[in-house]
Design an enzyme around this catalytic site. Structure first.
Site, PDB file in Angstrom:
ATOM      1  N   GLY A  28     -37.105  14.990  27.448  1.00 40.93           N
ATOM      2  CA  GLY A  28     -37.053  16.263  27.800  1.00 40.93           C
ATOM      3  C   GLY A  28     -36.402  16.722  29.238  1.00 40.93           C
ATOM      4  O   GLY A  28     -36.565  17.886  29.737  1.00 40.93           O
ATOM      5  N   GLU A  96     -26.576  15.333  32.229  1.00 45.09           N
ATOM      6  CA  GLU A  96     -25.928  13.977  31.945  1.00 45.09           C
ATOM      7  C   GLU A  96     -25.281  13.435  33.229  1.00 45.09           C
ATOM      8  O   GLU A  96     -24.056  12.867  33.104  1.00 45.09           O
ATOM      9  CB  GLU A  96     -24.876  14.035  30.815  1.00 45.09           C
ATOM     10  CG  GLU A  96     -25.278  14.785  29.468  1.00 45.09           C
ATOM     11  CD  GLU A  96     -26.348  13.903  28.852  1.00 45.09           C
ATOM     12  OE1 GLU A  96     -26.641  12.651  29.380  1.00 45.09           O
ATOM     13  OE2 GLU A  96     -27.140  14.435  27.994  1.00 45.09           O
ATOM     14  N   GLN A  98     -25.648  11.000  34.917  1.00 48.02           N
ATOM     15  CA  GLN A  98     -25.392   9.350  34.867  1.00 48.02           C
ATOM     16  C   GLN A  98     -23.887   8.998  34.734  1.00 48.02           C
ATOM     17  O   GLN A  98     -23.396   8.083  35.184  1.00 48.02           O
ATOM     18  CB  GLN A  98     -26.496   8.542  34.154  1.00 48.02           C
ATOM     19  CG  GLN A  98     -25.981   8.670  32.449  1.00 48.02           C
ATOM     20  CD  GLN A  98     -26.578  10.059  31.826  1.00 48.02           C
ATOM     21  OE1 GLN A  98     -27.386  10.838  32.505  1.00 48.02           O
ATOM     22  NE2 GLN A  98     -26.181  10.428  30.593  1.00 48.02           N
TER      23      GLN A  98
HETATM   24  N1  ADP Z   1     -39.751  10.118  20.473  1.00 49.12           N
HETATM   25  C1  ADP Z   1     -39.641  11.544  21.128  1.00 49.12           C
HETATM   26  N2  ADP Z   1     -40.394  11.592  22.288  1.00 49.12           N
HETATM   27  C2  ADP Z   1     -40.491  13.114  22.573  1.00 49.12           C
HETATM   28  N3  ADP Z   1     -39.560  13.847  22.163  1.00 49.12           N
HETATM   29  C3  ADP Z   1     -38.746  13.643  21.219  1.00 49.12           C
HETATM   30  C4  ADP Z   1     -38.826  12.500  20.560  1.00 49.12           C
HETATM   31  N4  ADP Z   1     -37.910  12.529  19.510  1.00 49.12           N
HETATM   32  C5  ADP Z   1     -37.357  13.779  19.506  1.00 49.12           C
HETATM   33  N5  ADP Z   1     -38.049  14.383  20.491  1.00 49.12           N
HETATM   34  C6  ADP Z   1     -37.560  15.862  20.703  1.00 49.12           C
HETATM   35  O1  ADP Z   1     -36.475  15.962  21.826  1.00 49.12           O
HETATM   36  C7  ADP Z   1     -36.752  17.187  22.555  1.00 49.12           C
HETATM   37  C8  ADP Z   1     -36.174  16.873  24.186  1.00 49.12           C
HETATM   38  O2  ADP Z   1     -34.977  17.067  24.164  1.00 49.12           O
HETATM   39  P1  ADP Z   1     -33.841  16.926  25.491  1.00 49.12           P
HETATM   40  O3  ADP Z   1     -34.622  18.155  26.342  1.00 49.12           O
HETATM   41  O4  ADP Z   1     -32.557  17.428  25.005  1.00 49.12           O
HETATM   42  O5  ADP Z   1     -34.221  15.625  25.825  1.00 49.12           O
HETATM   43  P2  ADP Z   1     -33.239  14.541  26.904  1.00 49.12           P
HETATM   44  O6  ADP Z   1     -32.415  15.610  27.516  1.00 49.12           O
HETATM   45  O7  ADP Z   1     -34.160  13.811  27.809  1.00 49.12           O
HETATM   46  O8  ADP Z   1     -32.662  13.452  26.149  1.00 49.12           O
HETATM   47  C9  ADP Z   1     -38.232  17.250  22.514  1.00 49.12           C
HETATM   48  O9  ADP Z   1     -38.788  18.642  22.853  1.00 49.12           O
HETATM   49  C10 ADP Z   1     -38.600  16.491  21.309  1.00 49.12           C
HETATM   50  O10 ADP Z   1     -38.604  17.952  20.287  1.00 49.12           O
HETATM   51  C1  LIG Z   2     -29.272   4.572  27.050  1.00 50.88           C
HETATM   52  C2  LIG Z   2     -27.804   4.958  27.143  1.00 50.88           C
HETATM   53  C3  LIG Z   2     -27.450   6.305  26.715  1.00 50.88           C
HETATM   54  N1  LIG Z   2     -26.123   6.605  26.536  1.00 50.88           N
HETATM   55  C4  LIG Z   2     -25.619   8.051  26.249  1.00 50.88           C
HETATM   56  C5  LIG Z   2     -26.304   8.309  25.017  1.00 50.88           C
HETATM   57  C6  LIG Z   2     -26.153   9.787  24.987  1.00 50.88           C
HETATM   58  O1  LIG Z   2     -25.081  10.395  24.579  1.00 50.88           O
HETATM   59  C7  LIG Z   2     -26.391  10.181  26.512  1.00 50.88           C
HETATM   60  C8  LIG Z   2     -27.995  10.420  26.889  1.00 50.88           C
HETATM   61  O2  LIG Z   2     -28.290  11.804  26.382  1.00 50.88           O
HETATM   62  P1  LIG Z   2     -29.801  12.185  26.488  1.00 50.88           P
HETATM   63  O3  LIG Z   2     -29.505  13.872  27.000  1.00 50.88           O
HETATM   64  O4  LIG Z   2     -30.366  11.615  27.763  1.00 50.88           O
HETATM   65  O5  LIG Z   2     -30.322  12.150  25.293  1.00 50.88           O
HETATM   66  O6  LIG Z   2     -26.207   8.863  27.202  1.00 50.88           O
HETATM   67  C9  LIG Z   2     -25.128   5.680  27.075  1.00 50.88           C
HETATM   68  O7  LIG Z   2     -23.890   6.183  27.041  1.00 50.88           O
HETATM   69  N2  LIG Z   2     -25.624   4.550  27.316  1.00 50.88           N
HETATM   70  C10 LIG Z   2     -26.733   4.032  27.625  1.00 50.88           C
HETATM   71  O8  LIG Z   2     -27.177   2.888  28.081  1.00 50.88           O
END
Ligand code: ADP
Ligand SMILES: Cc1cn([C@H]2C[C@H](O)[C@@H](COP(=O)(O)O)O2)c(=O)[nH]c1=O
Ligand code: ZN
Length: 201
Positions: A28, A96, A98
């Site tokens: 999230g 993003e 990182q």
């Molecule tokens: N295993 C999971 N745990 C929690 N949320 C999940 C999961 N799989 C999918 N989601 C969805 O992902 C959304 C979060 O997305 P996002 O804000 O883009 O996450 P992040 O940027 O941390 O990758 C949640 O609101 C939910 O709908």
């Molecule tokens: C763990 C991990 C992730 N990535 C990449 C995969 C996705 O494209 C992004 C993370 O996106 P999110 O918004 O946090 O879902 O990072 C990667 O390149 N290397 C890694 O180890």
């Protein structure tokens, strides 16, 4: 830490600060970033959002969450560009983070020292559990760090890491549910040992 606190000092103008939102994939981070930035826009603050140019998963330009919430952004290839493009801005959002170079820490400090509220979202760890890029340094200098958690897809506990499910050992591998699953510590250790578990989705 209370995630959805109504801290009205955050909507106050001219308060330089650094906020970091970190955690695993699907925790999230992007939704929380978008929520804070939209609130700042409603407060008529001048908002600018940046993301690394390499993150083209959902959109070339927008920041998009896994639930398809989105906000327009400017893709940039270096942290220095963020500084150049942030004049006359009250709130800078970075997704993003990182993937940015280590210069991002100085850039964020510089902005905050000049009164800008900087909100950064990024992965705390890579798929091996190693702190990712500038995120640990940013956590150290931040005024506020929010660690968010996904749900472990094997057991339903809080996840702490993004487990890579495909054979590729490059650190940077863009992906989604085909390539990664959020796991808790116990299920991650099991996965590394090659023990199978029930996938709940
Ligand atoms: N295993 C999971 N745990 C929690 N949320 C999940 C999961 N799989 C999918 N989601 C969805 O992902 C959304 C979060 O997305 P996002 O804000 O883009 O996450 P992040 O940027 O941390 O990758 C949640 O609101 C939910 O709908
Ligand atoms: C763990 C991990 C992730 N990535 C990449 C995969 C996705 O494209 C992004 C993370 O996106 P999110 O918004 O946090 O879902 O990072 C990667 O390149 N290397 C890694 O180890
Ligand atoms: Zn688990």
């Amino acid at each position: 830490m209370v995630l959805f606190s109504e801290d009205h000092t955050q909507e106050t103008r001219h308060r330089g600060r650094i906020e970091v939102i970190c955690g695993s994939m699907f925790s999230g981070k992007t939704e929380e970033l978008i929520r804070r930035l939209k609130r700042a826009s409603f407060a008529r603050q001048r908002v600018e959002i940046f993301k690394p140019v390499l993150d083209t998963r959902y959109s070339e330009s927008d920041v998009v969450s896994h639930d398809n919430n989105s906000i327009p952004s400017t893709p940039v290839d270096t942290s220095a560009s963020i500084l150049l493009l942030s004049s006359e801005i009250d709130v800078v959002g970075i997704d993003e983070a990182q993937f940015f170079d280590e210069g991002l820490t100085d850039v964020c400090n510089e902005l905050a020292n000049h009164g800008v509220r900087v909100i950064i979202a990024g992965l705390d760890m890579d798929y091996k559990g190693v702190p990712f890029g500038p995120i640990p340094g940013l956590c150290a200098i931040a005024d506020e760090v929010t660690k968010v958690h996904a749900i472990c897809v094997k057991c339903g506990d809080l996840a702490y890491i993004s487990h890579r499910t495909v054979a590729d050992d490059k650190r940077v591998l863009l992906g989604e549910k085909e390539e990664y699953e959020p796991l808790c510590r116990r299920c991650y250790q099991k996965a590394l040992r090659g023990e199978s578990g029930r996938k709940t989705e």
